[in-house]
Write a protein that holds these residues in place. Structure first.
Motif, PDB file in Angstrom:
ATOM      1  N   ILE A   1      13.998   8.596  25.487  1.00 19.95           N
ATOM      2  CA  ILE A   1      14.397   8.196  25.934  1.00 19.95           C
ATOM      3  C   ILE A   1      16.169   7.809  25.861  1.00 19.95           C
ATOM      4  CG2 ILE A   1      15.310   5.743  26.315  1.00 19.95           C
ATOM      5  CD1 ILE A   1      12.259   4.839  25.859  1.00 19.95           C
ATOM      6  N   ALA A   2      16.141   8.956  24.675  1.00 18.55           N
ATOM      7  CA  ALA A   2      17.722   8.920  24.576  1.00 18.55           C
ATOM      8  C   ALA A   2      18.817  10.001  25.587  1.00 18.55           C
ATOM      9  CB  ALA A   2      17.926   8.620  23.448  1.00 18.55           C
ATOM     10  N   SER A   3      16.948  11.208  25.835  1.00 17.97           N
ATOM     11  CA  SER A   3      17.485  12.576  26.890  1.00 17.97           C
ATOM     12  C   SER A   3      17.409  12.642  27.627  1.00 17.97           C
ATOM     13  CB  SER A   3      16.453  13.447  26.126  1.00 17.97           C
ATOM     14  OG  SER A   3      14.879  13.198  26.851  1.00 17.97           O
ATOM     15  N   LYS A   4      17.256  10.920  29.019  1.00 17.02           N
ATOM     16  CA  LYS A   4      17.620  10.867  29.985  1.00 17.02           C
ATOM     17  C   LYS A   4      18.696  10.382  30.032  1.00 17.02           C
ATOM     18  CE  LYS A   4      12.584   9.832  30.551  1.00 17.02           C
ATOM     19  NZ  LYS A   4      11.339   8.694  30.639  1.00 17.02           N
ATOM     20  N   LYS A   5      19.607  11.245  30.684  1.00 17.24           N
ATOM     21  CA  LYS A   5      21.309  10.405  30.393  1.00 17.24           C
ATOM     22  C   LYS A   5      21.422  10.373  32.209  1.00 17.24           C
ATOM     23  CE  LYS A   5      22.399  11.498  26.574  1.00 17.24           C
ATOM     24  NZ  LYS A   5      22.929  10.619  25.060  1.00 17.24           N
ATOM     25  N   ASP A   6      20.549  10.521  33.323  1.00 14.03           N
ATOM     26  CA  ASP A   6      20.957  10.275  33.977  1.00 14.03           C
ATOM     27  C   ASP A   6      19.672   8.344  34.398  1.00 14.03           C
ATOM     28  OD1 ASP A   6      22.517  12.589  34.670  1.00 14.03           O
ATOM     29  OD2 ASP A   6      20.675  13.818  35.859  1.00 14.03           O
ATOM     30  N   ASP A   7      19.382   7.851  33.632  1.00 19.53           N
ATOM     31  CA  ASP A   7      18.476   7.398  33.817  1.00 19.53           C
ATOM     32  C   ASP A   7      19.745   5.756  32.933  1.00 19.53           C
ATOM     33  OD1 ASP A   7      16.504   5.652  34.130  1.00 19.53           O
ATOM     34  OD2 ASP A   7      14.847   6.061  33.010  1.00 19.53           O
ATOM     35  N   PRO A   8      19.726   4.664  33.606  1.00 17.93           N
ATOM     36  CA  PRO A   8      20.485   3.934  33.205  1.00 17.93           C
ATOM     37  C   PRO A   8      19.547   2.739  32.502  1.00 17.93           C
ATOM     38  CG  PRO A   8      20.814   3.303  35.515  1.00 17.93           C
ATOM     39  CD  PRO A   8      19.878   4.752  35.194  1.00 17.93           C
ATOM     40  N   PHE A   9      18.629   3.239  32.554  1.00 23.66           N
ATOM     41  CA  PHE A   9      17.341   1.497  32.006  1.00 23.66           C
ATOM     42  C   PHE A   9      16.283   2.115  31.918  1.00 23.66           C
ATOM     43  CE2 PHE A   9      14.667  -1.426  32.177  1.00 23.66           C
ATOM     44  CZ  PHE A   9      15.286  -2.904  32.627  1.00 23.66           C
ATOM     45  N   GLU A  10      15.690   1.622  30.293  1.00 21.02           N
ATOM     46  CA  GLU A  10      14.548   2.108  30.153  1.00 21.02           C
ATOM     47  C   GLU A  10      14.471   0.965  29.340  1.00 21.02           C
ATOM     48  OE1 GLU A  10      12.339   4.696  30.469  1.00 21.02           O
ATOM     49  OE2 GLU A  10      13.345   6.254  31.427  1.00 21.02           O
ATOM     50  N   MET A  11      12.783   0.511  29.111  1.00 22.67           N
ATOM     51  CA  MET A  11      12.325  -0.077  28.694  1.00 22.67           C
ATOM     52  C   MET A  11      12.029   0.053  27.318  1.00 22.67           C
ATOM     53  SD  MET A  11      12.614  -2.627  30.595  1.00 22.67           S
ATOM     54  CE  MET A  11      12.273  -3.647  29.236  1.00 22.67           C
ATOM     55  N   LEU A  12      12.836  -0.759  26.229  1.00 27.11           N
ATOM     56  CA  LEU A  12      12.450  -0.781  24.259  1.00 27.11           C
ATOM     57  C   LEU A  12      11.241  -1.692  23.990  1.00 27.11           C
ATOM     58  CD1 LEU A  12      15.489   0.356  23.062  1.00 27.11           C
ATOM     59  CD2 LEU A  12      14.110   1.966  23.527  1.00 27.11           C
ATOM     60  N   LEU A  13      11.672  -2.917  24.034  1.00 30.16           N
ATOM     61  CA  LEU A  13      10.546  -4.115  23.538  1.00 30.16           C
ATOM     62  C   LEU A  13      10.412  -4.724  24.492  1.00 30.16           C
ATOM     63  CD1 LEU A  13      11.934  -4.381  20.069  1.00 30.16           C
ATOM     64  CD2 LEU A  13       9.234  -3.549  20.579  1.00 30.16           C
ATOM     65  N   HIS A  14       9.760  -5.867  24.902  1.00 29.54           N
ATOM     66  CA  HIS A  14       9.563  -7.400  25.745  1.00 29.54           C
ATOM     67  C   HIS A  14       9.423  -8.224  24.722  1.00 29.54           C
ATOM     68  CE1 HIS A  14       9.139  -5.304  29.934  1.00 29.54           C
ATOM     69  NE2 HIS A  14       8.241  -4.972  29.326  1.00 29.54           N
ATOM     70  N   ARG A  15      10.343  -9.722  24.883  1.00 30.16           N
ATOM     71  CA  ARG A  15       9.919 -10.852  24.859  1.00 30.16           C
ATOM     72  C   ARG A  15      10.270 -10.891  23.644  1.00 30.16           C
ATOM     73  NH1 ARG A  15       2.971 -11.532  27.163  1.00 30.16           N
ATOM     74  NH2 ARG A  15       3.589 -10.966  29.144  1.00 30.16           N
ATOM     75  N   ALA A  16      11.830 -10.321  23.299  1.00 30.48           N
ATOM     76  CA  ALA A  16      12.019 -11.001  22.047  1.00 30.48           C
ATOM     77  C   ALA A  16      12.594 -12.163  22.232  1.00 30.48           C
ATOM     78  CB  ALA A  16      13.060  -9.790  21.804  1.00 30.48           C
ATOM     79  N   ASP A  17      11.981 -12.903  20.911  1.00 32.21           N
ATOM     80  CA  ASP A  17      13.059 -13.987  20.441  1.00 32.21           C
ATOM     81  C   ASP A  17      14.584 -14.173  20.388  1.00 32.21           C
ATOM     82  OD1 ASP A  17      13.781 -13.609  18.224  1.00 32.21           O
ATOM     83  OD2 ASP A  17      12.052 -14.371  16.689  1.00 32.21           O
ATOM     84  N   TYR A  18      15.014 -15.508  20.129  1.00 28.72           N
ATOM     85  CA  TYR A  18      16.650 -15.430  20.299  1.00 28.72           C
ATOM     86  C   TYR A  18      16.988 -14.551  19.434  1.00 28.72           C
ATOM     87  CZ  TYR A  18      21.147 -17.839  20.065  1.00 28.72           C
ATOM     88  OH  TYR A  18      22.197 -17.976  20.245  1.00 28.72           O
ATOM     89  N   SER A  19      16.610 -14.965  18.226  1.00 30.47           N
ATOM     90  CA  SER A  19      17.465 -14.381  17.112  1.00 30.47           C
ATOM     91  C   SER A  19      17.044 -12.594  16.968  1.00 30.47           C
ATOM     92  CB  SER A  19      16.945 -14.928  15.841  1.00 30.47           C
ATOM     93  OG  SER A  19      14.996 -14.628  15.474  1.00 30.47           O
ATOM     94  N   LEU A  20      16.101 -12.240  17.440  1.00 29.30           N
ATOM     95  CA  LEU A  20      16.306 -11.043  17.376  1.00 29.30           C
ATOM     96  C   LEU A  20      17.862 -10.401  18.091  1.00 29.30           C
ATOM     97  CD1 LEU A  20      14.899  -7.743  16.513  1.00 29.30           C
ATOM     98  CD2 LEU A  20      13.510  -8.434  18.661  1.00 29.30           C
ATOM     99  N   ALA A  21      17.568 -10.775  19.190  1.00 24.03           N
ATOM    100  CA  ALA A  21      18.506 -10.333  20.635  1.00 24.03           C
ATOM    101  C   ALA A  21      19.919 -11.055  20.409  1.00 24.03           C
ATOM    102  CB  ALA A  21      18.260 -11.468  22.179  1.00 24.03           C
TER     103      ALA A  21
END
Length: 573
Positions: free
Chosen positions: A114-134
């Motif tokens: 994902i980090a190598s995709k310098k032309d891509d500004p948006f790649e998902m890592l995690l869904h549905r994180a809670d408030y404290s983690l965010a």
């Protein structure tokens, strides 16, 4: 509305509109440029934030407590902007350290890719994180790792009532209700219908719609309160599981309905699915509700309907007799009893007790073709029930339109005509409730913003036959349970129960005639003379069992005992 008031509203809207443009442009072009640019690129793989607060779907438990069957949860999605990841190794290690404390992980190789995709500004890592983690992610400020609010639809009871609920997912262009109540009530749940004008103020309505769409104003959807009740739904599904485990039918299903109101107390079928993970279902036909969408030849459960029609017209009484030879010739067709045996002189009560096909051919002749067709149409067998669920199937009684003797003879015991389970449950309810055809419904109440409230009242479609007929056919079906069902005497000791089984050959799909597989069906209601519920069960092509009384009878009796106790019904015997 006066002209002066209209001008004031327009002025306010223009002011709001101007401010909205500035806020909107600043948000989209400065604060959230990466997110909005990538949203179109990743629409099919990300969980979109819901602009409208989707309404909840709610059922009740025995104590009257609201139980969420479908609701919307809020949290955060964590995504990467590879353009801002200067040191992928350091970013991964810092990010991984935080999420591993919570039992979460992201594959290192995937992160590096994902980090190598310098032309891509948006790649998902995690869904549905809670408030404290965010908050922790934002506080640590890992370069290129960002958080964004996220909402998602969730179904707390997993697969429970899945065919009734449907699911919320991607359609052709957006996320929306798919199947079940989520689809049928999409306008109400999404809030898209809330701005509909209640009067004639079209200018105000147009202004509201314009501002809402431009500013993406959050609109609360309406909540659905169901007629379904938690414990009966669970009990029905538990019994269907036993039927599937023991007899492995291709399909199985059941409906519990209040015959007096048309309210669906429980509805389920197998195979089912988990709406939380609908994307894992390979065969989309699994999303269809066979209780509503599929048609079946029901077999001998039809006999009480035809018998009631004949009693209602005075064509027969319970004491009318005929000579049973074990078979009857209708033109060139030989129609036999299930065992081929003749019983000699028998009355109409014995026709139902022993489920005699030859007796029903006799009843059909006494009733006459025109009257049989008239009653079938009055039962609604050729029309949709208008239940508030999508993709409702339509019964097929076209065989009778040609007026053939054989077709009418076989229809008298439920072969050659096919209807949906909900059509049958509605028709059978008329046997139980005094002769009225009720409209079945799932939603009892709709509530929404600004104290909106709509009560769904029971609806009588028409009278099918007299109360006297209803009482007489009920008495006959009670005798069936008391004397013959599963050998007799298996019903609840202190309650009257009316019931009938059905076992029908399944028609070949690709050719004329019938296969060697059978459709099993069972219906009944209790207490018989003042019923609180009617149960209908079916199993298509069960294995290792011959008759519905054995494949479905135990589950029917289990459900009957459960419901009598659940409703705390006083004994009537």
């Amino acid at each position: 509305m006066s002209t002066e008031h209209r001008l004031i509203i327009v002025a306010l809207v223009i002011s709001l509109f101007g401010v909205g443009i500035l806020v909107k442009l600043f948000t989209m072009q400065v604060l959230s440029a990466d997110f909005y640019r990538s949203l179109s690129e990743h629409q099919q793989t990300s969980s979109a934030t819901l602009n409208n607060k989707r309404g909840d779907i709610i059922l009740k438990n025995k104590n009257g407590k609201d139980i969420l069957a479908a609701t919307t949860r809020s949290g955060f999605l964590i995504f990467a902007n590879p353009r801002n990841i200067d040191d992928p190794t350091s970013s991964y290690e810092r990010f991984s350290e935080i999420i591993e404390e919570r039992g979460l992980s992201v594959n290192r190789d995937l992160f590096m890719e994902i980090a190598s995709k310098k032309d891509d500004p948006f790649e998902m890592l995690l869904h549905r994180a809670d408030y404290s983690l965010a908050e922790q992610i934002k506080k640590v400020n890992i370069g290129g790792v960002n958080v964004r609010p996220e909402e998602w639809r969730t179904y707390p009871f997993a697969g429970l009532a899945s065919h009734v609920l449907g699911f919320f997912g991607f359609g052709k262009t957006k996320q929306e209700g798919r199947y079940g109540l989520e689809l049928y009530y999409e306008p109400e749940l999404s809030g898209s219908n809330i701005s509909e004008s209640e009067g004639d103020d079209k200018i105000g309505e147009a202004i509201f719609e314009f501002v809402k769409k431009f500013l993406e104003q959050t609109i609360e959807g309406r909540n659905l309160y169901l007629t379904l009740q938690l414990e009966p739904q669970q009990e029905l599904e538990n019994n269907l599981e036993k039927i599937v485990l023991n007899y492995k039918p291709s399909k199985a299903g059941g409906i519990i309905i209040n015959p007096k109101t048309g309210e669906i107390i429980a509805m389920a079928s197998r195979p089912d699915f988990d709406p939380n993970s609908y994307s894992q279902v390979d065969d989309i036909s699994a999303f269809l509700n066979p209780n509503v969408s599929s048609v079946f030849e029901m077999g001998s459960v039809f006999k009480p309907l035809v018998m009631a029609a004949a009693i209602d017209t005075g064509s027969v009484t319970a004491d009318t007799v005929y000579e049973d030879k074990g078979f009857v010739m209708v033109r060139s067709a030989r129609i036999s009893n299930y065992d081929g045996r003749g019983r000699g002189t028998v009355n109409m009560q014995e026709v139902l007790n022993q489920s005699l096909n030859t007796g029903m051919v006799f009843v059909g002749k006494k009733l006459g073709k025109n009257k049989m067709l008239e009653y079938f149409e009055n039962f609604g067998l050729d029309e949709k029930t208008d239940i508030d669920l999508p993709s409702e199937g339509l019964g097929d009684i076209a065989n009778l339109l040609g007026g053939g003797d054989v077709e009418y003879a076989t229809a008298s015991f439920g072969q050659g005509i096919a209807i949906t389970p909900i059509q049958f449950a509605r028709a059978a309810s008329a046997l139980a409730n005094g002769g009225l055809l009720m409209r079945p419904h799932i939603v009892k109440e709709i509530t929404g913003p600004d104290d909106y409230r709509k009560i769904v009242e029971p609806k009588v479609e028409r009278r099918v036959f007299s109360e006297r007929t209803s009482e007489e056919i009920t008495r006959m079906l009670v005798e069936v349970v008391d004397s013959y069902l599963m050998g007799g005497g298996k019903g609840p000791k202190h309650y009257s129960v009316a019931a009938k089984t059905g076992t029908a050959q399944i028609a070949n799909k690709d050719s004329a005639g019938y296969s060697q597989e059978y459709m099993h069906a069972f219906f009944g209601y209790a207490p018989a003379y003042d019923p609180k519920f009617l149960i209908f069960l079916f199993a298509e092509a069960p294995k290792g069992v011959t008759y519905a009384s054995y494949s479905l009878g135990p589950s029917f009796l289990n459900l009957t005992d459960f419901l009598l106790n659940y409703y705390e019904v006083p004994p009537d015997r």
